[in-house]
Design a protein around this motif. Sequence first.
Motif, PDB file in Angstrom:
ATOM      1  N   GLN B 192      47.689  53.003  39.546  1.00 46.27           N
ATOM      2  CA  GLN B 192      47.725  52.728  40.983  1.00 46.27           C
ATOM      3  C   GLN B 192      46.842  53.715  41.748  1.00 46.27           C
ATOM      4  O   GLN B 192      46.171  53.354  42.712  1.00 46.27           O
ATOM      5  CB  GLN B 192      49.151  52.834  41.537  1.00 46.27           C
ATOM      6  N   LYS B 195      43.143  53.028  41.068  1.00 49.59           N
ATOM      7  CA  LYS B 195      42.737  51.832  41.805  1.00 49.59           C
ATOM      8  C   LYS B 195      42.486  52.142  43.278  1.00 49.59           C
ATOM      9  O   LYS B 195      41.463  51.775  43.854  1.00 49.59           O
ATOM     10  CB  LYS B 195      43.853  50.800  41.662  1.00 49.59           C
ATOM     11  N   SER B 229      43.496  46.022  37.045  1.00 48.70           N
ATOM     12  CA  SER B 229      43.450  46.130  38.508  1.00 48.70           C
ATOM     13  C   SER B 229      42.434  47.176  38.943  1.00 48.70           C
ATOM     14  O   SER B 229      41.811  47.039  39.999  1.00 48.70           O
ATOM     15  CB  SER B 229      44.829  46.422  39.081  1.00 48.70           C
ATOM     16  N   SER B 232      39.150  45.431  38.668  1.00 48.03           N
ATOM     17  CA  SER B 232      38.901  44.476  39.754  1.00 48.03           C
ATOM     18  C   SER B 232      38.595  45.210  41.053  1.00 48.03           C
ATOM     19  O   SER B 232      37.824  44.722  41.880  1.00 48.03           O
ATOM     20  CB  SER B 232      40.087  43.527  39.913  1.00 48.03           C
ATOM     21  N   ALA B 271      50.550  39.136  33.610  1.00 54.80           N
ATOM     22  CA  ALA B 271      50.903  39.571  34.966  1.00 54.80           C
ATOM     23  C   ALA B 271      49.793  39.233  35.957  1.00 54.80           C
ATOM     24  O   ALA B 271      50.043  39.107  37.154  1.00 54.80           O
ATOM     25  CB  ALA B 271      51.172  41.067  34.977  1.00 54.80           C
ATOM     26  N   TYR B 272      48.592  39.067  35.437  1.00 57.61           N
ATOM     27  CA  TYR B 272      47.489  38.789  36.351  1.00 57.61           C
ATOM     28  C   TYR B 272      47.263  37.298  36.573  1.00 57.61           C
ATOM     29  O   TYR B 272      46.403  36.901  37.337  1.00 57.61           O
ATOM     30  CB  TYR B 272      46.200  39.467  35.850  1.00 57.61           C
ATOM     31  N   TYR B 274      47.798  33.776  38.076  1.00 52.71           N
ATOM     32  CA  TYR B 274      48.261  33.301  39.373  1.00 52.71           C
ATOM     33  C   TYR B 274      48.403  31.797  39.247  1.00 52.71           C
ATOM     34  O   TYR B 274      47.416  31.082  39.053  1.00 52.71           O
ATOM     35  CB  TYR B 274      47.254  33.671  40.463  1.00 52.71           C
ATOM     36  N   HIS B 275      49.626  31.335  39.285  1.00 51.68           N
ATOM     37  CA  HIS B 275      49.894  29.906  39.112  1.00 51.68           C
ATOM     38  C   HIS B 275      49.207  29.383  37.850  1.00 51.68           C
ATOM     39  O   HIS B 275      48.465  28.403  37.897  1.00 51.68           O
ATOM     40  CB  HIS B 275      49.451  29.109  40.342  1.00 51.68           C
ATOM     41  N   PHE B 281      41.377  35.695  41.215  1.00 52.46           N
ATOM     42  CA  PHE B 281      40.674  36.502  42.219  1.00 52.46           C
ATOM     43  C   PHE B 281      39.568  37.319  41.570  1.00 52.46           C
ATOM     44  O   PHE B 281      38.506  37.527  42.160  1.00 52.46           O
ATOM     45  CB  PHE B 281      41.664  37.396  42.954  1.00 52.46           C
ATOM     46  N   ILE B 282      39.842  37.743  40.355  1.00 56.17           N
ATOM     47  CA  ILE B 282      38.806  38.488  39.635  1.00 56.17           C
ATOM     48  C   ILE B 282      37.662  37.547  39.261  1.00 56.17           C
ATOM     49  O   ILE B 282      36.483  37.890  39.402  1.00 56.17           O
ATOM     50  CB  ILE B 282      39.406  39.153  38.380  1.00 56.17           C
ATOM     51  N   ILE B 326      44.016  27.048  43.820  1.00 52.04           N
ATOM     52  CA  ILE B 326      43.306  28.200  43.268  1.00 52.04           C
ATOM     53  C   ILE B 326      42.221  27.761  42.290  1.00 52.04           C
ATOM     54  O   ILE B 326      41.130  28.330  42.286  1.00 52.04           O
ATOM     55  CB  ILE B 326      44.297  29.197  42.621  1.00 52.04           C
TER      56      ILE B 326
END
Lengths: 161, 1061
Positions: B192, B195, B229, B232, B271-272, B274-275, B281-282, B326
Motif C-alpha cells: 500500500q 503504491k 496494484s 498499475s 482479487a483484481y 472485476y465482474h 482497469f489495468i 466493463i
Amino acid sequence: MIHFVLLISRQGKVRLTKWYSPYTQKERTKVIRELSGMILSRGPKLCNFLEWRGLKVVYKRYASLYFCMCVDTDDNELETLEIIHHFVEILDRYFGNVCELDLIFNFHKAYYILDEVLIAGELQETSKKSVARVIAAQDTLIEHAKEQSSSLSNIIAQATK
Amino acid sequence: MESWANVIMKKAFKHGSQNTIDQLKTIGRELSMGTQGNWLSSKEYLDLVKAIGEAKSKAEEESIVMAEIEHLKKRIMEPDVPRKKMKEYIIRLVYVEMLGHDASFGYIYAVKMTHDDNLLCKRSGYLATTLFLNEDHDLIILIVNTIQKDLKSDNYLVVCAALTAVCKLINEETIPAVLPQVVDLLGHPKEQVRKKAVMALHRFQQRSPSSMSHLLTKFRQILCDKDPSVMSAALCALFDLVSADVKGFKNLTASFVSILKQVAEHRLPRAYDYHRTPAPFIQIKLLKILALLGAGDKHASENMYSVLMDVIKRNEPGKGDPGSNITNAILYECICTITAIMANSKLLGLAAEITSRFLKSDSHNYKYMGIDALGRVIEINPDFAEEHQLSVIDCLEDQDDTLKRKTLDLLYKMTKSSNVEVIVDRMISYMRTLSDAHNKTEIATRIIELTERFAPSNQWFIQTMNQVFELAGDLVPVKVAHDLMRLLSKGAGEDDEEADSLLRSSAVESYLQLLAEPKLPSILLQVACWVLGEYGTVDGTHSADDIIGKLCDVAEAHPGDNVVKGYAITAITKICAFEIGAGREVELIPECRSFVDDLLASHSTDLQQRAYELQVFFGLGADLVRKVLPVNGSGEEIEFDRELPFLQEFVDSALANGARPYLDENERLGVDSGMSSFVSSSRSHHEPSHGLRFEAYETPTAAIPSGSAAAPSSLLPDFEESVTELTRSVRNQTDSSQVDLLGPEVARLRLDGVQRKWGRTSGSSQPSLAPTPASEQQRRDSGVSEGASSNKESSPAELWDGDGAEPRHEIYSSSFEGKKVEREIPAEKQRLAASLFGGSSVQKGSSGGVKGGVKASKAAGNVRPGEKGVPPRPAAGSGKKKNWSAAEPKQASSSLMDLVDMSGDDSLPVHDAKASYDPFKELEGLLGVPSTAASSTSVGLGKSTMDFMSLYDSAPVVSQSASSLAGDSDVLSLSHRRSGGMDGANGVEGGLIDLNILPSLSPLAGLGELAQSSSSLSPSTGVSDKKGPSRQHSLQKDAASRQVGVTPTGANPALFQDLFG
C-alpha cells in the motif's frame, strides 16, 4: 484524470465532494449548482454522460444518490462508469447494504474509503479486497484508540470539566 | 456505543435527568438510521445533519448552516478544547464546507490537528486539510514539517495518511522537501505504501517534470514490482511520461504488450477481477499506452496486433448478448488503440464490427460510444460511415442532448460542400436550444468555419450568418461581421448587377424585419445599420425618412453602445448624401434632428465628428455630394500608385548625400526577395504591425526614403488625425505632375522617419502597399468593367488626369502580376497537384463524361465577377497579357461562358504537357491557382479590416483626389473620412480585395466533384488566410485533412443528400 467526484442526492443536496483539480470555493459552488441542475433534470433512459466545459461528466444513479465524476475528454466513459461502480461496491461491502443515510452520517468514512480508491485523480486500487483490508486496519487502530479515550475515567473527566 | 453514553452522561450532568429520556429516544432513532460506527458523532452533529436534511427550503438550510458556523467559530476558539471534541468540530467544518460555505476560519485548526500523535486525530486532520486546502494555500508550509515526520513513521497507516496528503497538498515549491523520503518509500515492505508513493511521484511529475527528470528509470523499475496494484500505479505515471516523450519509451513496447497479454490471460490474482473480467482497469491503461506507442510506428504497431486480437476476442460477447459495461469499456479502448496505431485491415475490420454493435445497441451509453468510435474509424476508412447513416440520423434526432451534441461533432468532421447546408442547419437549430455561453461559442465557431469553407451561395451565407449573429450575438468575432458586409458590398457574385441588387434589397428587408425585434446583439445591429445606410434606399421601396427613422430607433434603443451609434449616424449620413446627390430636398425628421444634436455634444469625439460631417453635407451641392458619397460606393476598389514617382527627386538627392539605398526587408534579412515572397511578407508584416514589438527601436537617423515603395500611405493609420490637410493632399499627388509640391512632401517625410522608429521600418509600409497590386488584380478580376465603366470615383488616377494614369497602372501592375504569377505557380502547383492526385482519381471516376460536362457548365454559371477574370489570368501570366492590359469594358462584359471557354482555350496550349489529363482538371487548375494567388495578395488588406482604426489606411487616395477636385477643404476631411473607414462600410472597402476569397470560395466549392480538389484548395486558403498566420501551413493542414479522408469519397457522393432528403 478525474477532476472531481460529487455525490448529490435526488433533491440536489450535496453528500460528498472531492476535488482533485484546484477549484476555489466559489467555483465549487458554481460547479455543483450547474451540474446538479443538468444531471437531475436528465431522464432515466438517456446516456450517463455529459459534455461540460470541455470536460466530461459521467454520472450514475444509485437509489436516491447520484455519483458523478468529471473526467478529461479523452478518458473512457465506460471505464469511469465502472470506477463509480467499483467505489459503490466497496462502500456497499464496508457498510453492508449501503444507503444514503450511511453516507450522510458517516461522510468522513466515505472520504477515507474514497482516498483508498482514488488518489490524485487516478484510480489507485482496483482490488476490492485490498481496499477493504486497509480500511479494516485503520478501523481497528481507531477502535483501539477509541477504547482508550472513552474509558470511564475519561468520560467522567470530560463530563465534570 | 460508548460515545452515546458519553453524550448522555454529559447531558445528564448538565441538565439533570429530565430530558434524558427524550434524548434517548431521539438517539435510538438516529442509531437505527445510521448503521455502525457512529462513534464520532455527537448529538449536536446529528442534529445538524438532521436539521439540514429536513430543511424545507434553501433559505432555511442556509440559516441553519450560518448558525452552525457561528457556533463552531465560538467553540473552536475556546482554549483547551478536548482533542476529541476538536476532531468533531473539524469534521463538522468539513461538512459545512461541503455544503458550499466558507469555513476558512477553521483551517488552521485542521492543520494543527495533523500534528496530533493520536492516529485517529491525525487522520481527521489530514482529511480536513486535503479537503480544505488547495496546493497554493498559505498554510501548506505549516504542514510540510509534519508530513516529513510522518513519512518516516513506523506505522504504515501513518505513512499512508501522509502520502495521501502529499498527493493533494505538496506544490512545486515544496516537492524537494519531501521528494527524497517519498523515493525511499518505494522500497517499503508494505505494498500500500509503495503504491501510494508511486502515485505521489506521479503527482510530482505532473506538477514539476523538471525536478523528476532523474527518476525516470525508477518508474521503469516499479513496473516490475511484484504487486499488481503497485504496477498499475506505475502505469498511470508511465502513461503521462509516454505521452510527453514517445520516443524515449519505444523500447518498453514489448514489455507493455507482454503485461497486457498476461493480464488478459487472467494471470493476475482473482482479487483484481472485476465482474469476472481480469483487471480491466489495468488493461485499459495499457491499451492507452500502446495507442501512444504505436501511433505512426509501423514496427511497434505490428508487435501489438496479436495481443489486440486476443483482448478483443476475450471480451467480445456472444451473439445477441450486449456484453457487460466493463468488457465494452475495454473493447472501446481497443477501437481507440486500433485507430491510433497503424493497424492492419483485420483489426480495422474488428473495430468496425464493434462500432456497429455499439451503434445498433439500445443503450444510449453504447450509442454514444459508438458515435465516438465511428468518428475515429471514418478517419481511417471514410466509406464506413455509409453503413451507419441511419443510426447516425437516429442519434441526431434523439432527445438526449449529449448524444445529439456528440453526433454533431461527428457531422462536423464529415462536412463537405454537398452536405454543408443540412449540417449547418442542424447545428443552428441545435444552437437555438442552448443557453450557456461556452457551448454557444463553440458551436458558433464551428458553424462559421463550415459556412466560410463550404457555403454554396452568398444568399445562404448571409442568411446563415444572420442567424448566427442573432443567436450567438456578441460571442461572434467582429471580423465575421466585416466579412459579411464585404460580401454584400461586393455583390452576390452572379454576373449581373440585378442579382446583386436583389441580394441587397433582400438583405435590407431582412434587416428591417430583424430590427423590429426588441433585443439584438450589438454586432448584428452594426451590420444592419451598415446595410440600411448603404442600400436602404437604393431600390426605392423604402423612403429615406423610413430608414432614417429606423436608424434613429436603433441608436435610441442602445444609448450605451457607441459603436452602434457610430454605425447609425454614418448610415444616416450616407442616406442623406444619396438623397442630396439625387437632387432631392432633405429635411431631417425631428427625432433624427435631436439624435444628431445629441451627438454634436457627445463626449465621444468620434461620434461628434460624424455628426458634424453630416451637417456639412447639407451645405453642399448635389454634384459634390455625389462625388463624395456615391451610391454603392463601397463596392468600388481603391487604387494606389505604389511607385510614388514624385518622390524620386528626393530619393536621388538623399542618395547623393550618402544615404543608404532602400532595401526590401527580405533582402535585409537575406531571404529571397522575389516578388513571390513579397506577397507573403506583406501579410506577415502586417500582423505584427499592430502588436507589441520586441525588437529594439531603430536608431533615429535621417529617414531613409524608399525608392520603390514610398511610405506615406502606411503612415495614415498612425498619423491620420494629426497631419494637416495640406500634407494630405500632398500625399495624394500620386502623379508626378505635382512636382511643385515636393517641398512640403519633404517635410512630410521627416515624419516618415519618426514612423520608422516606431513602426517596423519599411516593413510596415508594405502592407498598405499590398493593396495596389491586389486592387489592380481585383479590378481585373471583377471584370474591369465594373471599375472602369462605372461613373463613380473608383480610381484616383482617373480623376487626376484622366487616362494618363491608367496605362501606367496597367503596365507596372501587369508586369508585377506576371512576375508574381510566374513565381507563385510552382509552390501552388505542387499543392494543387498534391490535392489533385490525392483526391481527383475518385472524382474523375464518378463524374465522367456527360455528367462532368454538365457540372462544368453549371460551374461556369456559378462563377461570379470575383472570378470571372480569374480563369484567364494565368493565361495573361503566360503571354496573353495583352488581352488584359487592354482591359476593355466591352470584353469584361462579355458573357461568362465566353470567358470560361476562352480561358479553357487559352489554357490548353499552355498546359499541353498535361494534355493527358481530363480537360476539366485543367480548368480546375486555372480556377485554383489564381484565386489562391489573389487571396494571398489581399491578405494584407484583409487583415487591416480587423482593426477599426487601421481602416484609415485603406483608401485615402481615392477620397482625397475626389475632394481636391472639389477644392473644398471641409469636404476633404469629410470625404477622406468616408472612405477612410470610420464606418463599417469602409472596413469593407478596405478589405474589399479580400472579398475575392469569399465569392470565389463558394462557387468553386459548388463545382462539386469536378473541381473538388481545386475548390478545396481555394476555399481553404481563403479561410485560413484570414485566420492563420501561414497560408502554407493551412494548405498543408487542409491537404492532410483530406488525406485522412474526413470527406467521404465519391463512392457515394450524395450520401447525405439522399438521407436527409
